[in-house]
Design a protein around this motif. Structure first.
Motif, short mmCIF file in Angstrom:
data_model
loop_
_atom_site.label_atom_id
_atom_site.label_comp_id
_atom_site.label_asym_id
_atom_site.label_seq_id
_atom_site.Cartn_x
_atom_site.Cartn_y
_atom_site.Cartn_z
N VAL A 58 65.20 58.28 37.03
CA VAL A 58 64.50 57.40 36.10
C VAL A 58 63.25 56.85 36.80
CG1 VAL A 58 64.61 55.23 34.80
CG2 VAL A 58 66.59 56.77 34.86
N HIS A 59 62.11 57.03 36.16
CA HIS A 59 60.85 56.62 36.78
C HIS A 59 60.41 55.27 36.25
CE1 HIS A 59 56.88 56.74 38.54
NE2 HIS A 59 56.32 56.61 37.35
N VAL A 60 60.11 54.37 37.16
CA VAL A 60 59.55 53.06 36.81
C VAL A 60 58.14 53.01 37.40
CG1 VAL A 60 59.77 50.57 37.05
CG2 VAL A 60 61.82 51.98 36.82
N PRO A 61 57.10 52.82 36.57
CA PRO A 61 55.71 52.90 37.06
C PRO A 61 55.27 51.66 37.84
CG PRO A 61 55.71 52.37 34.74
CD PRO A 61 57.16 52.59 35.12
N THR A 62 55.97 51.35 38.92
CA THR A 62 55.65 50.15 39.69
C THR A 62 54.26 50.21 40.29
OG1 THR A 62 56.80 51.16 41.56
CG2 THR A 62 58.05 49.61 40.22
N GLN A 63 53.85 51.40 40.76
CA GLN A 63 52.52 51.51 41.37
C GLN A 63 51.43 51.22 40.35
OE1 GLN A 63 52.03 51.92 44.53
NE2 GLN A 63 49.82 52.19 44.61
N ARG A 64 51.62 51.69 39.13
CA ARG A 64 50.63 51.42 38.08
C ARG A 64 50.57 49.93 37.77
NH1 ARG A 64 52.23 53.74 32.52
NH2 ARG A 64 52.49 55.62 33.79
N TRP A 65 51.73 49.28 37.74
CA TRP A 65 51.76 47.84 37.46
C TRP A 65 51.05 47.06 38.57
CZ3 TRP A 65 57.71 47.76 36.20
CH2 TRP A 65 57.92 48.40 34.98
N VAL A 66 51.35 47.41 39.81
CA VAL A 66 50.73 46.70 40.94
C VAL A 66 49.22 46.92 40.94
CG1 VAL A 66 50.60 46.55 43.46
CG2 VAL A 66 52.83 46.75 42.34
N THR A 67 48.80 48.15 40.65
CA THR A 67 47.37 48.45 40.60
C THR A 67 46.68 47.63 39.51
OG1 THR A 67 47.77 50.70 41.38
CG2 THR A 67 45.66 50.27 40.31
N HIS A 68 47.31 47.53 38.35
CA HIS A 68 46.75 46.75 37.24
C HIS A 68 46.60 45.29 37.64
CE1 HIS A 68 45.91 45.60 33.09
NE2 HIS A 68 46.85 44.66 33.20
N ILE A 69 47.62 44.73 38.28
CA ILE A 69 47.55 43.34 38.71
C ILE A 69 46.45 43.15 39.75
CG2 ILE A 69 48.81 41.51 39.90
CD1 ILE A 69 51.38 42.67 38.68
N ALA A 70 46.36 44.10 40.70
CA ALA A 70 45.35 44.00 41.76
C ALA A 70 43.94 43.98 41.18
CB ALA A 70 45.50 45.16 42.74
N LEU A 71 43.68 44.82 40.19
CA LEU A 71 42.36 44.87 39.58
C LEU A 71 42.07 43.60 38.78
CD1 LEU A 71 42.18 48.60 38.39
CD2 LEU A 71 41.24 47.57 40.46
N LYS A 72 43.09 43.09 38.10
CA LYS A 72 42.90 41.85 37.34
C LYS A 72 42.56 40.68 38.25
CE LYS A 72 43.66 42.57 32.87
NZ LYS A 72 42.70 42.14 31.83
N VAL A 73 43.30 40.58 39.35
CA VAL A 73 43.14 39.44 40.24
C VAL A 73 41.84 39.55 41.05
CG1 VAL A 73 44.13 38.23 42.22
CG2 VAL A 73 45.62 39.04 40.38
N SER A 74 41.54 40.77 41.52
CA SER A 74 40.35 40.94 42.37
C SER A 74 39.06 41.01 41.56
CB SER A 74 40.50 42.22 43.20
OG SER A 74 40.46 43.38 42.38
N GLY A 75 39.16 41.41 40.28
CA GLY A 75 37.97 41.55 39.47
C GLY A 75 37.24 42.86 39.67
N HIS A 76 37.80 43.77 40.46
CA HIS A 76 37.17 45.06 40.68
C HIS A 76 37.52 46.03 39.55
CE1 HIS A 76 37.17 43.98 45.23
NE2 HIS A 76 36.08 43.54 44.62
N GLU A 77 36.66 47.00 39.36
CA GLU A 77 36.89 47.99 38.30
C GLU A 77 37.77 49.13 38.77
OE1 GLU A 77 33.18 49.36 36.85
OE2 GLU A 77 32.59 47.43 35.98
N ARG A 78 37.74 49.43 40.07
CA ARG A 78 38.53 50.53 40.61
C ARG A 78 39.31 50.07 41.83
NH1 ARG A 78 34.64 55.42 41.78
NH2 ARG A 78 33.52 53.71 42.82
N PRO A 79 40.52 50.59 42.01
CA PRO A 79 41.30 50.20 43.19
C PRO A 79 40.77 50.91 44.44
CG PRO A 79 42.49 51.86 41.97
CD PRO A 79 41.27 51.53 41.14
N PHE A 80 41.05 50.35 45.58
CA PHE A 80 40.74 51.02 46.83
C PHE A 80 41.68 52.21 47.00
CE2 PHE A 80 38.46 47.19 47.58
CZ PHE A 80 37.49 47.50 48.52
#
Length: 233
Positions: free
Chosen positions: A178-200
Motif C-alpha cells: 500500500v503506497h502512501v504519498p508521504t514524500q509528495r505531502w512533505v514536498t507540498h508543505i515545504a513549498l508552502k512554508v518556504s514560498g518557493h515554486e520548486r523544491p530543492f
C-alpha cells in the motif's frame, strides 16, 4: 553491498513503507492499551512521533531551503529506514513479551536487523545516501530501544501471544504494497512554508557545490587585479 536482484531489493524496501509500518505502529498501540496500560501506548506513540518529526523536519529543511550536509551527501533522514527500525523491533517484542527475556531480546535484535536491511535497500536502490540510511536506522533504533526499556518489566500474560502475532501478521500482509504519498505531502508543505515554486533536488544541490568549488574567491580576484603596492621609498 550484497549483490541481490533488483526485485528483491524492492521487496525489502517495501517493508519500510509508511503504508505498512504506520498501521502496524497503531495496532501495537491498540494492543498495548487493551492488554497493558494506556501509558505504555502513549509512550510508544510519543517516541514514534518524535522520530517521525525528526525525519519530517530534515526533509522540510532540504526540500524548502536546501539545508543539508554536502560532505556527507545528506538531504534528510530516511523515513523507510527509521520506520522499519522503530516498528519491527517493537512488534516482535510485543509478540514475545510473555516469553523469557532471552527470547524477547532475540526478537528485538531480529527486528533491528530487518530495519537495517531496509536501510541497506534504500542505498542499493539509490533512494538514499549511506548517511541518510544510517541516520534513519539510528533514529528508529533509538525510539524502539527506549520503548523496549520502558516496557521490559510489563506484566506478561495479559495478552495472548498468538492473538497479537496473528493480528499483526494479517495486518502486515494486508497492507503490504500500500503506497502512501508521504514524500509528495512533505514536498507540498515545504513549498508552502518556504514560498518557493520548486523544491530543492539532490542533483542540482550537489552541482551548486561543484560550481562553488571551482569559483575563485572574490578577495583573491581583487588581489590579482590590483596593481602592486609601492614600496614607499
Amino acid at each position: 553491498m550484497p549483490d541481490l536482484p533488483p526485485h528483491l531489493w524492492y521487496l525489502i524496501t517495501s517493508l519500510g513503507g509508511a503504508g505498512m509500518t504506520l498501521p502496524l505502529a497503531l495496532a501495537i498501540a491498540l494492543w498495548l492499551t487493551v492488554g497493558y496500560t494506556w501509558r505504555l501506548a502513549a509512550g510508544w506513540l510519543l517516541l514514534l512521533g518524535a522520530a517521525v518529526g525528526i525525519v519530517t523536519v530534515t526533509k522540510l529543511a532540504f526540500l524548502g531551503w536546501g539545508v543539508g550536509v554536502r560532505e556527507l551527501d545528506f538531504t534528510g533522514v530516511s523515513g523507510h529506514a527509521m520506520l522499519s527500525t522503530a516498528v519491527y523491533p517493537v512488534a516482535l517484542f510485543l509478540m514475545l513479551l510473555p516469553t523469557r527475556p532471552a527470547i524477547r531480546l532475540i526478537g528485538v535484535l531480529l527486528g533491528l536487523a530487518a530495519g537495517m536491511a531496509v536501510g541497506l535497500s534504500r542505498v542499493a536502490l539509490s533512494a538514499h545516501s549511506p548517511s541518510e540510511a544510517i541516520t534513519g536506522c539510528l533514529v528508529g533504533a533509538l525510539a524502539a530501544l527506549v520503548f523496549v526499556r520502558m516496557a521490559w518489566n510489563a506484566e506478561p500474560g495479559r495478552l495472548s501471544a498468538l492473538s497479537v502475532t496473528a493480528s499483526l501478521m494479517i495486518l502486515a500482509v494486508t497492507m503490504h504494497g500500500v503506497h502512501v504519498p508521504t514524500q509528495r505531502w512533505v514536498t507540498h508543505i515545504a513549498l508552502k512554508v518556504s514560498g518557493h515554486e520548486r523544491p530543492f533536488i539532490r542533483a542540482r544541490w550537489k552541482a551548486t557545490r561543484d560550481d562553488r568549488a571551482t569559483m575563485v574567491p572574490l578577495s583573491q580576484t581583487f588581489n590579482t587585479l590590483a596593481p602592486p603596492r609601492s614600496s614607499g621609498v
